[in-house]
Design a protein around this motif. Structure first.
Motif, mmCIF file in Angstrom:
data_model
loop_
_atom_site.group_PDB
_atom_site.id
_atom_site.type_symbol
_atom_site.label_atom_id
_atom_site.label_comp_id
_atom_site.label_asym_id
_atom_site.label_seq_id
_atom_site.Cartn_x
_atom_site.Cartn_y
_atom_site.Cartn_z
ATOM 1 N N MET A 1 0.444 -1.260 0.068
ATOM 2 C CA MET A 1 -0.182 0.077 -0.352
ATOM 3 C C MET A 1 1.099 1.206 0.331
ATOM 4 S SD MET A 1 -2.827 0.758 2.645
ATOM 5 C CE MET A 1 -3.878 -0.357 2.656
ATOM 6 N N ALA A 2 0.453 1.541 -1.340
ATOM 7 C CA ALA A 2 1.788 3.612 -1.414
ATOM 8 C C ALA A 2 1.180 4.414 0.103
ATOM 9 C CB ALA A 2 1.381 3.914 -2.449
ATOM 10 N N LEU A 3 0.430 4.723 0.281
ATOM 11 C CA LEU A 3 -0.472 5.278 1.353
ATOM 12 C C LEU A 3 -0.336 5.744 2.588
ATOM 13 C CD1 LEU A 3 -3.899 7.155 0.113
ATOM 14 C CD2 LEU A 3 -0.874 7.403 -0.957
ATOM 15 N N LYS A 4 0.458 6.515 3.941
ATOM 16 C CA LYS A 4 0.805 5.778 4.772
ATOM 17 C C LYS A 4 0.566 7.164 5.956
ATOM 18 C CE LYS A 4 4.269 2.406 4.414
ATOM 19 N NZ LYS A 4 6.017 1.909 5.281
ATOM 20 N N VAL A 5 0.099 6.933 6.918
ATOM 21 C CA VAL A 5 -0.752 7.689 7.220
ATOM 22 C C VAL A 5 0.139 7.552 9.241
ATOM 23 C CG1 VAL A 5 -1.930 9.059 8.739
ATOM 24 C CG2 VAL A 5 -2.131 8.879 6.925
ATOM 25 N N HIS A 6 1.775 8.607 9.470
ATOM 26 C CA HIS A 6 1.921 8.446 10.718
ATOM 27 C C HIS A 6 1.404 9.184 11.941
ATOM 28 C CE1 HIS A 6 5.743 6.244 8.650
ATOM 29 N NE2 HIS A 6 4.670 7.036 7.330
ATOM 30 N N GLY A 7 1.039 9.151 13.352
ATOM 31 C CA GLY A 7 0.617 9.654 14.087
ATOM 32 C C GLY A 7 -0.375 8.796 14.847
ATOM 33 N N LEU A 8 -0.841 9.533 15.538
ATOM 34 C CA LEU A 8 -2.108 9.305 17.088
ATOM 35 C C LEU A 8 -3.379 9.561 16.369
ATOM 36 C CD1 LEU A 8 -2.019 8.132 19.096
ATOM 37 C CD2 LEU A 8 -2.319 10.478 20.368
ATOM 38 N N ALA A 9 -3.976 8.645 15.941
ATOM 39 C CA ALA A 9 -6.263 8.365 15.838
ATOM 40 C C ALA A 9 -6.175 9.555 16.743
ATOM 41 C CB ALA A 9 -6.378 7.121 15.924
ATOM 42 N N LYS A 10 -6.412 9.627 18.149
ATOM 43 C CA LYS A 10 -7.038 11.182 18.631
ATOM 44 C C LYS A 10 -5.992 12.568 18.656
ATOM 45 C CE LYS A 10 -7.529 7.963 22.489
ATOM 46 N NZ LYS A 10 -6.636 7.029 23.818
ATOM 47 N N SER A 11 -5.128 12.685 17.764
ATOM 48 C CA SER A 11 -4.491 13.659 17.216
ATOM 49 C C SER A 11 -5.701 14.362 16.138
ATOM 50 C CB SER A 11 -3.658 13.935 16.910
ATOM 51 O OG SER A 11 -3.184 15.024 16.056
ATOM 52 N N MET A 12 -6.000 15.734 16.826
ATOM 53 C CA MET A 12 -6.722 16.485 15.616
ATOM 54 C C MET A 12 -6.537 16.455 14.352
ATOM 55 S SD MET A 12 -7.604 17.920 18.912
ATOM 56 C CE MET A 12 -6.813 19.136 19.183
ATOM 57 N N PRO A 13 -4.701 16.942 14.541
ATOM 58 C CA PRO A 13 -4.289 16.689 12.516
ATOM 59 C C PRO A 13 -4.427 15.761 11.656
ATOM 60 C CG PRO A 13 -2.801 17.662 14.262
ATOM 61 C CD PRO A 13 -3.759 17.809 15.108
ATOM 62 N N VAL A 14 -4.078 14.468 12.455
ATOM 63 C CA VAL A 14 -4.036 13.310 12.216
ATOM 64 C C VAL A 14 -5.565 12.920 11.583
ATOM 65 C CG1 VAL A 14 -3.541 10.993 12.546
ATOM 66 C CG2 VAL A 14 -1.369 12.364 13.730
ATOM 67 N N SER A 15 -6.062 12.858 12.767
ATOM 68 C CA SER A 15 -7.212 12.596 12.700
ATOM 69 C C SER A 15 -8.130 14.034 11.031
ATOM 70 C CB SER A 15 -8.453 13.019 13.197
ATOM 71 O OG SER A 15 -8.524 13.869 13.779
ATOM 72 N N ILE A 16 -7.908 14.829 10.584
ATOM 73 C CA ILE A 16 -8.272 15.539 9.690
ATOM 74 C C ILE A 16 -7.254 14.874 8.028
ATOM 75 C CG2 ILE A 16 -7.598 17.910 8.255
ATOM 76 C CD1 ILE A 16 -9.139 18.024 10.732
ATOM 77 N N VAL A 17 -6.452 14.568 8.166
ATOM 78 C CA VAL A 17 -5.523 13.607 7.344
ATOM 79 C C VAL A 17 -5.854 12.847 6.477
ATOM 80 C CG1 VAL A 17 -3.510 12.822 6.620
ATOM 81 C CG2 VAL A 17 -3.411 14.472 7.404
ATOM 82 N N MET A 18 -6.606 11.690 7.824
ATOM 83 C CA MET A 18 -7.460 10.709 7.645
ATOM 84 C C MET A 18 -8.803 11.372 6.673
ATOM 85 S SD MET A 18 -6.396 8.561 11.053
ATOM 86 C CE MET A 18 -7.457 7.651 11.168
ATOM 87 N N LEU A 19 -9.805 11.755 7.474
ATOM 88 C CA LEU A 19 -10.765 12.842 6.962
ATOM 89 C C LEU A 19 -10.421 12.341 5.964
ATOM 90 C CD1 LEU A 19 -13.922 12.939 7.471
ATOM 91 C CD2 LEU A 19 -13.120 15.627 8.217
ATOM 92 N N CYS A 20 -9.931 13.618 5.026
ATOM 93 C CA CYS A 20 -9.692 13.392 3.567
ATOM 94 C C CYS A 20 -9.191 12.606 2.915
ATOM 95 C CB CYS A 20 -8.523 15.296 3.670
ATOM 96 S SG CYS A 20 -7.844 15.458 2.139
ATOM 97 N N LEU A 21 -8.490 11.592 3.657
ATOM 98 C CA LEU A 21 -8.604 10.314 2.631
ATOM 99 C C LEU A 21 -9.677 9.615 2.573
ATOM 100 C CD1 LEU A 21 -5.403 9.284 4.137
ATOM 101 C CD2 LEU A 21 -5.909 9.466 1.705
ATOM 102 N N ALA A 22 -10.400 9.434 3.391
ATOM 103 C CA ALA A 22 -12.100 9.190 4.081
ATOM 104 C C ALA A 22 -12.941 9.794 2.542
ATOM 105 C CB ALA A 22 -13.030 8.378 4.711
ATOM 106 N N GLU A 23 -12.778 11.015 2.717
ATOM 107 C CA GLU A 23 -13.669 11.659 1.484
ATOM 108 C C GLU A 23 -13.538 11.110 -0.365
ATOM 109 O OE1 GLU A 23 -16.402 14.481 1.565
ATOM 110 O OE2 GLU A 23 -16.696 14.528 3.406
ATOM 111 N N LYS A 24 -12.514 11.523 0.121
ATOM 112 C CA LYS A 24 -11.854 10.802 -0.941
ATOM 113 C C LYS A 24 -11.928 9.187 -1.293
ATOM 114 C CE LYS A 24 -10.259 13.901 -2.853
ATOM 115 N NZ LYS A 24 -11.961 14.888 -4.181
ATOM 116 N N ASP A 25 -11.776 8.519 -1.124
ATOM 117 C CA ASP A 25 -12.310 6.489 -0.384
ATOM 118 C C ASP A 25 -11.220 6.104 -1.391
ATOM 119 O OD1 ASP A 25 -13.724 4.318 -0.408
ATOM 120 O OD2 ASP A 25 -14.306 4.620 -2.646
ATOM 121 N N GLN A 26 -9.859 6.586 0.506
ATOM 122 C CA GLN A 26 -8.436 6.240 0.147
ATOM 123 C C GLN A 26 -8.202 5.323 0.875
ATOM 124 O OE1 GLN A 26 -6.535 6.396 -3.322
ATOM 125 N NE2 GLN A 26 -8.525 7.297 -3.805
ATOM 126 N N ASP A 27 -7.781 3.943 0.569
ATOM 127 C CA ASP A 27 -7.008 3.359 1.895
ATOM 128 C C ASP A 27 -6.093 3.266 1.399
ATOM 129 O OD1 ASP A 27 -9.041 1.300 2.059
ATOM 130 O OD2 ASP A 27 -8.301 0.126 0.089
#
Length: 216
Positions: A1-27
């Motif tokens: 899997m090419a895309l990686k997110v490093h962080g803590l799921a509870k973190s606001m800025p980390v979750s924002i990145v995850m949210l953006c990926l979810a909006e774009k339907d990206q694993d």
């Protein structure tokens, strides 16, 4: 899997990145960073973000830090998938997205982050809430939300009548604010409340919000 997110799921800025990926339907692969052990302040993490902060995003040979830079990249790369978060091809709307992202960064984020730190994050690490800091930033945020209330009386979303990155960057922060006595800042403003209820009901946020469990 090419895309990686490093962080803590509870973190606001980390979750924002995850949210953006979810909006774009990206694993993506989530790579936990143990802040309690100082992993963010040591190698190899510092080779990815020399400032020692989360999140870090990787897409093959590209490594990015700073959540707004990351979401901008994702929104641009996957512009034809899901919601057009940057309003490509619509010059005036795209300009307003940029303006309201800056407004979030400069005006909304500092006081809301300070409040959340004092009420949620600090106590997790033995910090006693400083009510004077909370009160000062509540006053600042109150004025910001007055501006939002006026804006949202004429626009469904902050930048235009379509959901964009300008709205997305508020979600995790308001989520935590709504779990504090400060929730009335949102609920007492009809337009802001309606906007919050709209954006927080998006399937992408409902999914990501499952990892937002500070203090629980």
């Amino acid at each position: 899997m090419a895309l990686k997110v490093h962080g803590l799921a509870k973190s606001m800025p980390v979750s924002i990145v995850m949210l953006c990926l979810a909006e774009k339907d990206q694993d993506f692969e989530f790579v936990p960073v143990d802040l309690s052990k100082g992993e963010h302040k040591s190698h190899p993490f510092l080779s990815k973000n020399p400032f020692g902060k989360i999140p870090v995003f990787e897409d093959g040979s590209i490594t990015l830090f700073e959540s707004r830079a990351i979401t901008g990249y994702i929104a641009h790369k996957y512009r034809d998938i899901g919601t057009d978060l940057l309003r490509h091809g619509k010059v005036e709307e795209a300009a307003m997205v940029g303006a309201w992202i800056e407004a979030e960064s400069k005006h909304f984020n500092p006081p809301s982050t300070a409040i959340i730190y004092e009420m949620f994050i600090g106590p997790l690490f033995g910090h006693t809430t400083d009510q004077s800091v909370v009160d000062l930033n509540l006053e600042k945020l109150d004025k910001v939300l007055d501006v939002y209330e006026a804006r949202l009386s004429n626009s469904k979303y902050l930048a235009c009548d379509s959901f964009s990155l300008a709205d997305l960057h508020h979600l995790s922060y308001i989520y935590y604010l709504m779990k504090t006595p400060c929730a009335d800042l949102i609920n007492s403003r009809a337009n802001v409340k309606a906007w919050w209820e709209d954006i927080s009901a998006r399937p992408s946020f409902v999914k990501v919000a499952q990892g937002l469990t500070l203090g629980e």
